[in-house]
Motif scaffolding. Structure first.
Motif, short mmCIF file in Angstrom:
data_model
loop_
_atom_site.label_atom_id
_atom_site.label_comp_id
_atom_site.label_asym_id
_atom_site.label_seq_id
_atom_site.Cartn_x
_atom_site.Cartn_y
_atom_site.Cartn_z
N MET A 145 0.83 -1.23 0.00
CA MET A 145 0.00 0.00 0.00
C MET A 145 0.85 1.26 0.00
O MET A 145 1.88 1.32 0.66
N ARG A 146 0.36 2.23 -0.70
CA ARG A 146 1.07 3.51 -0.72
C ARG A 146 0.97 4.20 0.65
O ARG A 146 0.03 3.94 1.40
N PRO A 147 1.90 5.11 0.94
CA PRO A 147 1.82 5.85 2.20
C PRO A 147 0.51 6.63 2.28
O PRO A 147 -0.02 7.08 1.26
N ALA A 148 0.03 6.81 3.50
CA ALA A 148 -1.28 7.45 3.71
C ALA A 148 -1.33 8.83 3.08
O ALA A 148 -2.34 9.20 2.45
N GLN B 29 -1.92 8.61 -0.59
CA GLN B 29 -3.30 8.19 -0.87
C GLN B 29 -4.26 9.36 -0.66
O GLN B 29 -5.15 9.61 -1.47
N LEU B 30 -4.05 10.08 0.45
CA LEU B 30 -4.93 11.19 0.78
C LEU B 30 -4.95 12.20 -0.35
O LEU B 30 -6.00 12.71 -0.75
N ASP B 31 -3.76 12.47 -0.86
CA ASP B 31 -3.61 13.44 -1.94
C ASP B 31 -4.44 13.02 -3.16
O ASP B 31 -5.14 13.83 -3.77
N LEU B 32 -4.34 11.74 -3.51
CA LEU B 32 -5.09 11.24 -4.67
C LEU B 32 -6.60 11.26 -4.40
O LEU B 32 -7.40 11.66 -5.24
N LEU B 33 -6.97 10.83 -3.22
CA LEU B 33 -8.39 10.67 -2.91
C LEU B 33 -9.10 12.01 -2.75
O LEU B 33 -10.31 12.10 -2.92
N ARG B 34 -8.32 13.04 -2.44
CA ARG B 34 -8.92 14.36 -2.25
C ARG B 34 -9.43 14.96 -3.55
O ARG B 34 -10.26 15.86 -3.53
N ARG B 35 -8.91 14.47 -4.68
CA ARG B 35 -9.29 15.08 -5.96
C ARG B 35 -10.79 15.10 -6.17
O ARG B 35 -11.46 14.07 -6.12
N LYS C 6 -14.81 7.39 -7.69
CA LYS C 6 -14.06 7.52 -6.43
C LYS C 6 -13.92 6.15 -5.77
O LYS C 6 -12.86 5.80 -5.25
N LEU C 7 -14.98 5.38 -5.86
CA LEU C 7 -14.96 4.02 -5.30
C LEU C 7 -13.89 3.19 -6.00
O LEU C 7 -13.12 2.45 -5.38
N ARG C 8 -13.83 3.31 -7.32
CA ARG C 8 -12.83 2.59 -8.09
C ARG C 8 -11.41 3.03 -7.70
O ARG C 8 -10.49 2.21 -7.60
N GLN C 9 -11.27 4.33 -7.42
CA GLN C 9 -9.97 4.84 -7.02
C GLN C 9 -9.54 4.20 -5.69
O GLN C 9 -8.39 3.80 -5.52
N PHE C 10 -10.50 4.07 -4.76
CA PHE C 10 -10.21 3.37 -3.50
C PHE C 10 -9.77 1.94 -3.79
O PHE C 10 -8.81 1.44 -3.21
N ASP D 53 -8.35 0.79 -6.47
CA ASP D 53 -7.02 0.78 -7.08
C ASP D 53 -5.93 1.07 -6.06
O ASP D 53 -4.76 0.74 -6.28
N LEU D 54 -6.33 1.67 -4.93
CA LEU D 54 -5.36 1.91 -3.85
C LEU D 54 -5.32 0.74 -2.86
O LEU D 54 -4.65 0.81 -1.84
#
Lengths: 405, 405
Positions: free
Chosen positions: B1-4, B7-13, B61-65, B67-68
């Motif tokens: 898993m990527r660092p939190a 992930q936060l940065d990506l998910l915030r988009r 967004k769900l798909r992005q989760f 993929d993470l």
């Protein structure tokens, strides 16, 4: 069956409103014409224990319907009790457990049987239908009412205005009560004035189900013995149907003059002309109150007990000792070697007061007498010789006879 | 898993809010540290049929989760659909039948599978738990919410203010949705901004049940192709994920310039720097729109179909006929003895319009041409000789080739 007009005249006594009255007249006429009894519903939530005279107002009306040949249908809201009925309460009332509800229901019905003829009544439990309902059934029911409608209910409106919580579960209550009417095909439902909203919900549900809608017959709220607030156990201004004759009688005698007409109208079957005569100006209200007390006590304990209660009350009012004085055993070790004891200790031993300091105060105020001659006791510290059988009086009401054991 | 943090940065988009954000950061950190995927919930009510780009915002967004490395939990609200979700609607929406709901659910999931990887997702139906509930269970749930709380919900508040009905059944919806979170132990729930109230109800229920409360991640509402109102089928301003490539592309090209940044941000994975460059002042928005259109069409039909749709659009914009012109058979008996027909009748026979009077109007406005030379037809009453294979154009978009049969 008596003619509809005659029935209407009798049934109108003491009620607050019939909604809508024209429909009720038609129902009565059709019933009298065809000889078909009306189905008259009264719902009871087994949430409390002591039935008091306030509860008997609709129950007596139900009995009147029975005596006119109609069918009393008593709904035991065992399922609704699990929600808690917020009617006329200013706070949210938590639901009860299933076990509490069952015990209460049994107890409640026993008391109701003192007013309604249960042998001729249908008794139904709404858990019989609601316990089989699914979530979807509930959803279907909740589609029949809006927040706007619920918020219009007087007690809810008050709570909403003062920002007190009204739980969604409480909103289900009127719908459940309404559905009970569908299940039993009610023609008439009885309730207190504050129940009007609930009683009218049933009409919509019945019509949705293709049934003729019921008529709501609402009764005034009985004022308590203080003559001010509604009768209720928590206010201590109630007369319970299971209370002993003397208590009931004494409480009736204690009410102010003002609510007497309401009590006579709602709690007795005395003809209105007779009541008017008793309450006429110039007639001593004390006499009317005694008639009222005896009439009420008779209903629950029989005429003899009512007469006895009235006699005892009169004796006490005249300052006489009651006919029967309770004997209280006082153990030997309470007395000193000379068989003496101080009066405060004796009063506590006789259970006439719970503390010696209280007893001391009453003695100092001159409220304690002993013996047939009513000798006052004045010194709380002096040991007194106590013969077996000595009568001790504390204040106006408390009395006991010493039984040395 | 990527660092939190990454992930936060990506998910915030593109999101609107994370409530409460600090809890989300902690959850992400714990997840990354222990390698435990977060359980990310998205609920779908199978009440409609056509998934459009507006719906894809939370789905992407769900798909992005996914993929993470997190777990997507899709709740098919088959039971809630029977109530009808009033979120963001100004009117009461009636519930569906069980059969409709089941068919819709199957259809819906097929469309959702274009965005979410269903092979890695948990799909749960809330009927699995709610269908076993009794009336008492429902009562217990409705004890957790007050009328005051429900009335605070924005859309309910609006309806109450304008005296439109809010049914009690609708009030059950947020509680049901919240209970879904308890059942699946959700860490995060996704939804549109207008869902915030519902997403927060779950937190209370989860805490009541001893679970850590979920975090609400709310997404903005996608504006429709009109650039004004939210995308929706009933408004006709939507782009459906199942629509053909040319329709999707054409609709994207038709949007105003203003919502382009929102579309790029929410509907594509293009880096924000690239998007900024395309939307910079001085750059022709038409070019950016074409990139947007191709990127979106690619997601649902692949890059080749996207390129073809773009090419066809360019041709039509240049006034050229499309590459493939539909041939429409016109039966012999439509023509007179000389093989002629009036233009309005031909247009209706070719199904380019449904009424001859409409067709007449378009002809009079000069909107009809025939043949390779685009000869205008001007007289609606004159019979015209129609050779097999004649091309007929009505307005800018409608075209057909006559096949005499």
């Amino acid at each position: 069956m008596r003619p509809a007009a005659e029935q209407l005249d009798l049934l109108r006594r003491g009620i607050d409103a019939i909604t809508p009255e024209a429909e009720f007249v038609k129902k009565l006429e059709a019933s009298a014409r065809t000889g078909t009894p009306l189905r008259v519903k009264y719902g009871i939530d087994p949430t409390g224990i002591d039935v008091h005279l306030g509860h008997t107002v609709p129950l007596r009306k139900l009995r009147q319907f029975q005596d006119l040949g109609h069918t009393a249908v008593i709904i035991i809201g065992d399922y609704t009790a699990l929600v808690g009925d917020p009617s006329g309460r200013s706070d949210h009332r938590a639901g009860l457990t299933k076990e509490q509800v069952e015990a209460n229901a049994r107890d409640y019905l026993a008391q109701v049987g003192k007013i309604v003829d249960l042998s001729r009544a249908e008794v139904r439990h709404n858990g019989d239908w609601f316990s089989r309902w699914t979530f979807l059934d509930v959803l279907d029911l909740t589609r029949r009412m809006t927040i706007g409608q619920v918020s219009a209910r007087e007690d809810f409106a008050l709570r909403l205005k003062s920002e007190k919580p009204v739980y969604l579960s409480e909103c289900l209550y009127p719908l459940m009560q309404g559905w009970d009417s569908v299940e039993i095909r009610a023609d008439v439902e009885l309730g207190g004035t504050e129940q009007l909203f609930n009683l009218l919900v049933a009409r919509d549900l019945q019509q949705d189900e293709g049934q003729p809608p019921q008529v709501a017959m609402t009764m005034p709220i009985l004022v308590g013995t203080d003559g001010k607030q509604r009768m209720g156990k928590s206010l201590g201004n109630y007369i319970g149907v299971s209370e002993p004759p003397e208590t009931q009688f004494g409480k009736v005698m204690s009410i102010p003059d003002e609510p007497m007409r309401q009590y006579f109208t709602l709690l007795t079957d005395l003809p209105m002309a007779e009541i008017d005569a008793m309450l006429a100006p110039g007639v001593n209200p004390r006499d009317a109150k005694e008639v009222l007390g005896k009439t009420i006590v008779s209903q629950y304990h029989g005429p003899e007990a009512a007469e006895a209660a009235a006699a005892a009350f009169r004796r006490r009012a005249a300052g006489e000792d009651p006919e029967e004085i309770p004997e209280v055993p006082v153990p030997r070790d309470q007395f000193d070697a000379d068989g003496r004891i101080t009066m405060p200790r004796l009063i506590v031993a006789l259970k006439l007061d719970s503390s010696t300091s209280n007893a001391r105060r009453v003695i100092e105020q001159g409220g304690v007498t002993i013996g047939p001659d009513r000798t006052p006791v004045t010194d709380p510290k002096a040991p007194i010789a106590v013969p077996d059988g000595l009568i001790v009086r504390v204040g106006k009401r408390k009395i006991a006879r010493v039984r040395r054991s």
